[in-house]
Enzyme design. Structure first.
Site, PDB file in Angstrom:
ATOM      1  N   HIS A   1       0.821  -1.209   0.000  1.00  0.00           N
ATOM      2  CA  HIS A   1       0.000   0.000   0.000  1.00  0.00           C
ATOM      3  C   HIS A   1       0.855   1.258   0.000  1.00  0.00           C
ATOM      4  O   HIS A   1       1.011   1.929   1.014  1.00  0.00           O
ATOM      5  CB  HIS A   1      -0.942  -0.013   1.205  1.00  0.00           C
ATOM      6  CG  HIS A   1      -2.123  -0.888   0.983  1.00  0.00           C
ATOM      7  ND1 HIS A   1      -2.797  -1.523   2.002  1.00  0.00           N
ATOM      8  CD2 HIS A   1      -2.765  -1.234  -0.151  1.00  0.00           C
ATOM      9  CE1 HIS A   1      -3.796  -2.219   1.496  1.00  0.00           C
ATOM     10  NE2 HIS A   1      -3.793  -2.069   0.194  1.00  0.00           N
TER      11      HIS A   1
ATOM     12  N   CYS B   1       3.404 -12.077   2.191  1.00  0.00           N
ATOM     13  CA  CYS B   1       4.367 -11.933   3.288  1.00  0.00           C
ATOM     14  C   CYS B   1       4.425 -13.247   4.081  1.00  0.00           C
ATOM     15  O   CYS B   1       3.379 -13.830   4.395  1.00  0.00           O
ATOM     16  CB  CYS B   1       3.908 -10.787   4.188  1.00  0.00           C
ATOM     17  SG  CYS B   1       4.824 -10.718   5.721  1.00  0.00           S
TER      18      CYS B   1
ATOM     19  N   THR C   1      -1.879  -8.867  10.671  1.00  0.00           N
ATOM     20  CA  THR C   1      -0.485  -8.672  11.102  1.00  0.00           C
ATOM     21  C   THR C   1      -0.101  -7.210  11.293  1.00  0.00           C
ATOM     22  O   THR C   1       0.962  -6.924  11.827  1.00  0.00           O
ATOM     23  CB  THR C   1       0.491  -9.289  10.076  1.00  0.00           C
ATOM     24  OG1 THR C   1       0.278  -8.646   8.823  1.00  0.00           O
ATOM     25  CG2 THR C   1       0.292 -10.770   9.936  1.00  0.00           C
TER      26      THR C   1
ATOM     27  N   CYS D   1       3.396  -8.169  13.167  1.00  0.00           N
ATOM     28  CA  CYS D   1       4.763  -8.384  12.710  1.00  0.00           C
ATOM     29  C   CYS D   1       5.744  -7.515  13.498  1.00  0.00           C
ATOM     30  O   CYS D   1       5.382  -6.485  14.057  1.00  0.00           O
ATOM     31  CB  CYS D   1       4.865  -8.140  11.215  1.00  0.00           C
ATOM     32  SG  CYS D   1       5.022  -6.436  10.753  1.00  0.00           S
TER      33      CYS D   1
ATOM     34  N   SER E   1      -2.963   2.296   3.736  1.00  0.00           N
ATOM     35  CA  SER E   1      -1.972   1.462   4.422  1.00  0.00           C
ATOM     36  C   SER E   1      -2.360   1.315   5.897  1.00  0.00           C
ATOM     37  O   SER E   1      -2.355   2.285   6.654  1.00  0.00           O
ATOM     38  CB  SER E   1      -0.584   2.104   4.308  1.00  0.00           C
ATOM     39  OG  SER E   1       0.266   1.581   5.302  1.00  0.00           O
ATOM     40  N   SER E   2      -2.693   0.080   6.278  1.00  0.00           N
ATOM     41  CA  SER E   2      -3.177  -0.169   7.637  1.00  0.00           C
ATOM     42  C   SER E   2      -2.124   0.211   8.679  1.00  0.00           C
ATOM     43  O   SER E   2      -2.401   0.926   9.635  1.00  0.00           O
ATOM     44  CB  SER E   2      -3.550  -1.649   7.776  1.00  0.00           C
ATOM     45  OG  SER E   2      -3.830  -1.958   9.099  1.00  0.00           O
TER      46      SER E   2
ATOM     47  N   GLU F   1      18.989 -40.205  14.138  1.00  0.00           N
ATOM     48  CA  GLU F   1      19.221 -39.110  13.203  1.00  0.00           C
ATOM     49  C   GLU F   1      20.708 -38.792  13.098  1.00  0.00           C
ATOM     50  O   GLU F   1      21.212 -38.529  12.012  1.00  0.00           O
ATOM     51  CB  GLU F   1      18.440 -37.858  13.640  1.00  0.00           C
ATOM     52  CG  GLU F   1      16.948 -37.968  13.432  1.00  0.00           C
ATOM     53  CD  GLU F   1      16.564 -38.223  11.982  1.00  0.00           C
ATOM     54  OE1 GLU F   1      17.329 -37.821  11.083  1.00  0.00           O
ATOM     55  OE2 GLU F   1      15.521 -38.861  11.745  1.00  0.00           O
TER      56      GLU F   1
ATOM     57  N   TYR G   1      17.595 -29.251  10.601  1.00  0.00           N
ATOM     58  CA  TYR G   1      17.004 -30.518  10.164  1.00  0.00           C
ATOM     59  C   TYR G   1      16.733 -31.431  11.359  1.00  0.00           C
ATOM     60  O   TYR G   1      15.626 -31.977  11.518  1.00  0.00           O
ATOM     61  CB  TYR G   1      17.920 -31.239   9.150  1.00  0.00           C
ATOM     62  CG  TYR G   1      17.504 -32.680   9.037  1.00  0.00           C
ATOM     63  CD1 TYR G   1      16.367 -33.029   8.321  1.00  0.00           C
ATOM     64  CD2 TYR G   1      18.180 -33.686   9.745  1.00  0.00           C
ATOM     65  CE1 TYR G   1      15.927 -34.334   8.285  1.00  0.00           C
ATOM     66  CE2 TYR G   1      17.747 -34.987   9.711  1.00  0.00           C
ATOM     67  CZ  TYR G   1      16.613 -35.315   8.974  1.00  0.00           C
ATOM     68  OH  TYR G   1      16.163 -36.593   8.959  1.00  0.00           O
TER      69      TYR G   1
ATOM     70  N   ASP H   1      16.542 -32.621   4.541  1.00  0.00           N
ATOM     71  CA  ASP H   1      17.856 -33.248   4.429  1.00  0.00           C
ATOM     72  C   ASP H   1      18.150 -33.437   2.942  1.00  0.00           C
ATOM     73  O   ASP H   1      17.406 -32.964   2.087  1.00  0.00           O
ATOM     74  CB  ASP H   1      17.910 -34.567   5.218  1.00  0.00           C
ATOM     75  CG  ASP H   1      17.023 -35.634   4.592  1.00  0.00           C
ATOM     76  OD1 ASP H   1      16.192 -35.282   3.702  1.00  0.00           O
ATOM     77  OD2 ASP H   1      17.136 -36.807   4.968  1.00  0.00           O
TER      78      ASP H   1
END
Ligand code: SF4
Length: 533
Positions: free
Chosen positions: A41, A96, A164, A194, A222-223, A352, A435, A453
């Site tokens: 925005h 996003c 967000t 965010c 734009s919020s 692992e 991992y 992996d």
């Protein structure tokens, strides 16, 4: 008149990433590139991308068949994805990552039968996209009053998510009202506002202690910019939202000693510079920054910068097909391995670490022998290091037993011989990487955690992101994200085991079994050639 600049202000990493995606797409595919809704925005950003060949549309019906369309950072409803797939449009998703996280949470909770509540502002594109993740049972609340008037069907089975870009304080009040009215309501671990929105709001709060007027640079739609202006007003300082210097009203500045400047997450720094220059030309003198936190945008940008293979999105129908075929294949061909018969986190960890760089056949006898000698973390932690190293023979890569021993000691000291399931705590152990943490979370705690992996990387790269020259995509972040996106909710255990088995036995490094492969009709690498001409 003194000029104070809020720091941080302006672009966040998600906005930067979305703009990069449009610019990279224009370079890769040429103009025109269609963008559904304003990518971010900001009138300034949108106009500059238009000049480069981006065509902004509100609806997919405005995009000609067969063309490429970018979904904006705000995210879209599922129906939009479905329409794009039906019409054969090539989709590039610039949503996003934090919004994707919210979508994933909403989908998971819906699947588990929760009645859903979204805290957000009606009509905002992000809110429309999030509400459009599920077909029903979704309420929107924007204020404490909305919470008081809310009528729900299942008061003890409720879950909430948040837009967000809300105001942190406003959201806190609404969340508190929800918890008060519905004590068992479930929400995200941390509200999904965010980091950039929070940091910019904190910086504006700090500004209000120093200035008489605040100018917030941002577009009216734009919020997060609107929230910054409201916050300034809320703290008692007259605050104005401006798109550029042309919106500044001279009367705002009459007789004031100090003016503060901030910018919403979609406003570029060039606009800040223009406003500072304007104020200097109208009596502004010293310019000082008010810093609440140093945001390393470049670091975030480096981590999130899209590379060409990150731009390839997987439409939901293809994801569903892949999941279904993989789980069906696994039900028939999955290997019977001893570490699949336990949820003991220590046993999973041992398997692992042994499997790193080592074939299953070599690991099997050593795994059994090791666990009969060291059945618990405590047993291993107590054993002297030279003995532990000898016990590892003949597996090789002898740093591994040392790591295992150090993890056991730390686990005993900090967690009484168990492992935490929280990913951040797992990653604090020296020797547990991303991992291994994912494997422990999905195989010991049955969480939907991603793993990546060598086998999984190869499978996902070949099927979804192979490049035209036949080489595999190397963008780890994109593959990690894909590996997370693909997990069917609640099936992380089977899905991850299936991926690893599939990579080890069908989509092998050399000479994969493409002709017999259930994925061959949509695999981008099919038929796989080790050295394409
Ligand atoms: S078709 Fe071949 S390259 Fe593609 S997933 Fe199957 S085995 Fe791997």
């Amino acid at each position: 008149m003194k000029i104070y600049l809020a720091n941080p202000r302006g672009f966040c990493a998600g906005v930067d990433r979305a703009i990069d995606i449009v610019e990279l797409s224009l370079k890769a595919y040429g103009a025109p590139i269609y963008v559904r809704h304003e990518i971010v925005h900001s009138r300034h950003v949108v106009n500059s991308l238009k000049l480069k060949g981006a065509v902004f549309v509100e609806e997919l019906s405005e995009v000609p068949d067969g063309q490429t369309v970018i979904f904006s950072a705000h995210g879209v409803a599922k129906a939009v994805w479905e329409e794009a797939t039906r019409r054969g449009l090539k989709v590039i998703d610039a949503t996003c990552p934090l919004v994707i996280k919210v979508h994933n949470e909403v989908n998971r909770d819906y699947k588990f039968g929760y009645e859903l509540i979204l805290i957000g502002h009606a009509g905002h594109p992000e809110v429309i996209g999030t509400l459009g993740q599920v077909p029903d049972k979704f309420h929107l609340v924007s204020s404490v009053e909305d919470v008081e008037n809310l009528k729900v069907e299942y008061p003890t089975h409720l879950s909430y998510a948040t837009q967000t870009t809300l105001s942190v304080d406003e959201c806190r009040d609404i969340v508190a009202a929800l918890h008060k009215r519905f004590p068992t309501i479930k929400g995200p671990h941390q509200e999904d506002i965010c980091y950039a929105t929070q940091n910019r709001q904190n910086a504006v709060k700090k500004l209000t202690e120093l200035v008489d007027v605040i100018l917030v640079i941002g577009s009216p739609n734009s919020s997060n910019s609107n929230r910054l202006r409201e916050l300034g007003e809320h703290c008692g300082v007259p605050s104005y939202l401006i798109d550029s210097t042309t919106d500044i009203n001279q009367t705002w500045l009459e007789g004031i000693k100090a003016v503060g400047i901030s910018a919403g997450a979609s406003a570029p720094e060039v606009l800040v510079t223009e406003v500072v220059d304007y104020l200097k030309a109208h009596g502004g003198e010293v310019v000082e920054e008010v810093t609440v936190i140093e945001e390393d945008l470049n670091e975030k940008k480096r981590r999130s910068r899209p590379r060409p293979d990150a731009l390839i999105s997987v439409p939901p129908p293809d994801k569903r097909k892949f999941r279904r075929l993989l789980l069906k294949w696994y039900a028939r061909h999955g290997r019977d391995l001893p570490w699949r018969k336990t949820t003991n986190a220590y046993h999973i960890l041992v398997s692992e670490i042994m499997l790193q760089q080592t074939q299953v056949d070599r690991v099997l006898p050593k795994y059994r022998e090791w666990l009969s000698k060291y059945p618990t973390m405590q047993d291993l932690a107590r054993a002297p290091l030279p003995e532990v190293t000898r016990s590892w023979y003949p597996l090789g890569y002898n740093i591994r037993p040392l790591r295992l021993h150090s993890i056991a000691c730390e686990s005993v000291a900090r967690y009484g011989g168990t492992l935490p399931k929280d990913p951040e705590r797992l990653l604090e152990f020296k020797g547990i990487g991303r991992y291994t943490a994912g494997a422990i979370r999905s195989f010991a705690f049955h969480e939907d955690a991603p793993i990546l992996d060598t086998n999984v990387r190869r499978v996902l790269s070949r099927i979804f992101v192979v490049r035209p020259n036949g080489k595999n995509g190397r963008n780890s972040e994109a593959l990690w994200r894909l590996s997370m996106d693909l997990i069917p909710r609640g099936r992380g255990y089977d899905f991850n085991q299936a991926l690893m088995d599939f990579g080890a036995t069908v989509c092998t490094a050399r000479d994969p079994y493409c002709l017999l492969c259930p994925m061959h009709d949509f695999c981008k690498a099919y038929p796989f050639q080790a050295n394409p001409k």
